[in-house]
Enzyme design. Structure first.
Site, PDB file in Angstrom:
ATOM      1  N   ASP A 167       0.731  -1.306   0.068  1.00  8.59           N
ATOM      2  CA  ASP A 167       0.062  -0.027   0.077  1.00  8.59           C
ATOM      3  C   ASP A 167       1.032   1.165  -0.177  1.00  8.59           C
ATOM      4  O   ASP A 167       0.694   2.286   0.810  1.00  8.59           O
ATOM      5  CB  ASP A 167      -0.894   0.077   1.097  1.00  8.59           C
ATOM      6  CG  ASP A 167      -1.654  -1.379   1.479  1.00  8.59           C
ATOM      7  OD1 ASP A 167      -2.017  -1.905   0.405  1.00  8.59           O
ATOM      8  OD2 ASP A 167      -1.919  -1.592   2.589  1.00  8.59           O
ATOM      9  N   GLU A 170     -10.979  -0.480  -3.570  1.00  6.21           N
ATOM     10  CA  GLU A 170     -10.589   0.363  -2.567  1.00  6.21           C
ATOM     11  C   GLU A 170      -9.394   1.110  -3.150  1.00  6.21           C
ATOM     12  O   GLU A 170      -9.068   1.042  -4.259  1.00  6.21           O
ATOM     13  CB  GLU A 170     -10.186  -0.786  -1.410  1.00  6.21           C
ATOM     14  CG  GLU A 170      -8.931  -1.691  -2.087  1.00  6.21           C
ATOM     15  CD  GLU A 170      -8.730  -3.006  -1.134  1.00  6.21           C
ATOM     16  OE1 GLU A 170      -9.516  -3.142  -0.214  1.00  6.21           O
ATOM     17  OE2 GLU A 170      -7.570  -3.563  -1.233  1.00  6.21           O
TER      18      GLU A 170
END
Length: 336
Positions: free
Chosen positions: A39, A220
């Site tokens: 991420d 997401e």
């Protein structure tokens, strides 16, 4: 003996050996640093590149953030534990997906924590309160390397607006100074406007704090950047735990959309060097039209959910402004 065939075979063998040698001699910059990290948010502060990733491990071990800085995109300095559970008292597990922005000589680090759940979902356990409270928090520091302190002493967002899990936030500063706040899991994306001191949100004209802006395919990991007057809204699709994970995008003439999905630019295909590429960010090399996508992927062979590494590759555009498919490489982006 057919001398033509012998000559051709010799040339082909030499060419193949030369190509192999050239591939072997290439500098391998991916992953950009050692360790399991995911991420990643990449950003430039002054003359330095920074990457803020999730420490990729089991939820109950994701209890801190490290950051990495570089002057040349090749040599990276590790800044350990810029934020951890000693600074965020309401954090108990699953510290992830950092996003950072500078404002008035302060650095604000936004993050998701505790993998907050709610009643009605199969993941909610009424007898285990570890993920009954949490959401998106914000910490602040005087330097991009920290140390960061809790800005609010509580989550910035802990409720489920428009069915979006409060995770995976990204702050985008528009040309007029507005700080737009994109976030959301569970296939819902919300958009808000941060207030002046980053303690809350300015309401929209209808009085709501968040607009749902979910494009087709969104799961997401929202991200936005501006290039040549075009706003690029990007996100991750598929399942983050397997090879279906990928990056898609839309283009718009303003940060609030509307957004129509154009397609994917980063996904693993048969024969690729890694799988599950996604949850990315984008860096523009200062003073150029060179762009870099910063993302995580799973090395092959690898069947561990949390064995993800942070990589960088070139991101290029077509004449009409659309983004070309990104090729995953071991070489990466090279020097600055």
């Amino acid at each position: 003996m057919n001398t033509k065939n012998v000559v051709f075979s010799t040339i082909f063998s030499l060419f193949g050996a030369c190509s192999f040698a050239q591939e072997s001699n290439k500098v391998q910059n991916n992953p950009i640093f050692e360790g399991w990290y995911a991420d990643p948010e990449g950003i430039v502060f002054e003359d330095t590149y920074w990457v803020y990733p999730t420490f990729s491990d089991d939820y109950d071990k994701q209890l801190h953030f490290d950051a990495f800085s570089s002057k040349d995109l090749v040599h990276w300095e590790k800044h350990e534990r810029i934020l951890d559970t000693t600074k965020i008292k309401w954090l108990r597990q699953a510290l992830w997906a950092p996003s950072i922005i500078e404002k008035d000589s302060k650095y604000y680090l936004f993050f998701g924590a505790n993998d907050i759940q709610r009643p009605g979902r199969s993941s909610y356990d009424p007898n285990n309160d570890i993920n009954h409270y949490g959401g998106i928090g914000v910490a602040v520091a005087d330097s991009p390397s920290g140390p960061f302190e809790d800005h609010l002493g509580k989550p910035l967002i802990s409720d489920f607006y428009n069915n979006a899990q409060p995770i995976d936030q990204f702050v985008f500063k528009d040309v007029d100074g507005t700080h737009y706040f994109f976030y959301g899991g569970w296939s819902h994306c919300n958009l808000g406007i941060l207030n002046e001191d980053f303690t809350g949100f300015e309401p929209w004209e209808d009085g709501s704090l968040f607009k749902e802006i979910t494009p087709e395919g969104y799961v997401e990991g929202p991200f936005m950047f501006l290039r040549n007057g075009i706003y690029y809204f990007m996100w991750s699709e598929g399942n983050w735990t397997d090879g279906s994970y990928k990056v898609a995008y839309a283009m718009a003439d303003k940060p609030t959309g509307p957004y129509k999905r154009i397609g994917t630019i980063l996904e693993s295909k048969e024969g690729d060097i890694a799988t599950g590429a996604g949850h990315h960010s984008v860096i523009n090399k200062p003073g150029t039209d060179e762009w870099i996508i910063v993302y995580h992927r799973r090395p092959i062979p690898n069947k561990d959910r949390d064995h993800r590494v942070t990589c960088m590759d070139k991101m290029e555009f077509n004449p009409d402004g659309t983004i070309k498919p990104v090729t995953m490489t071991f070489e990466g982006v090279g020097g600055n």
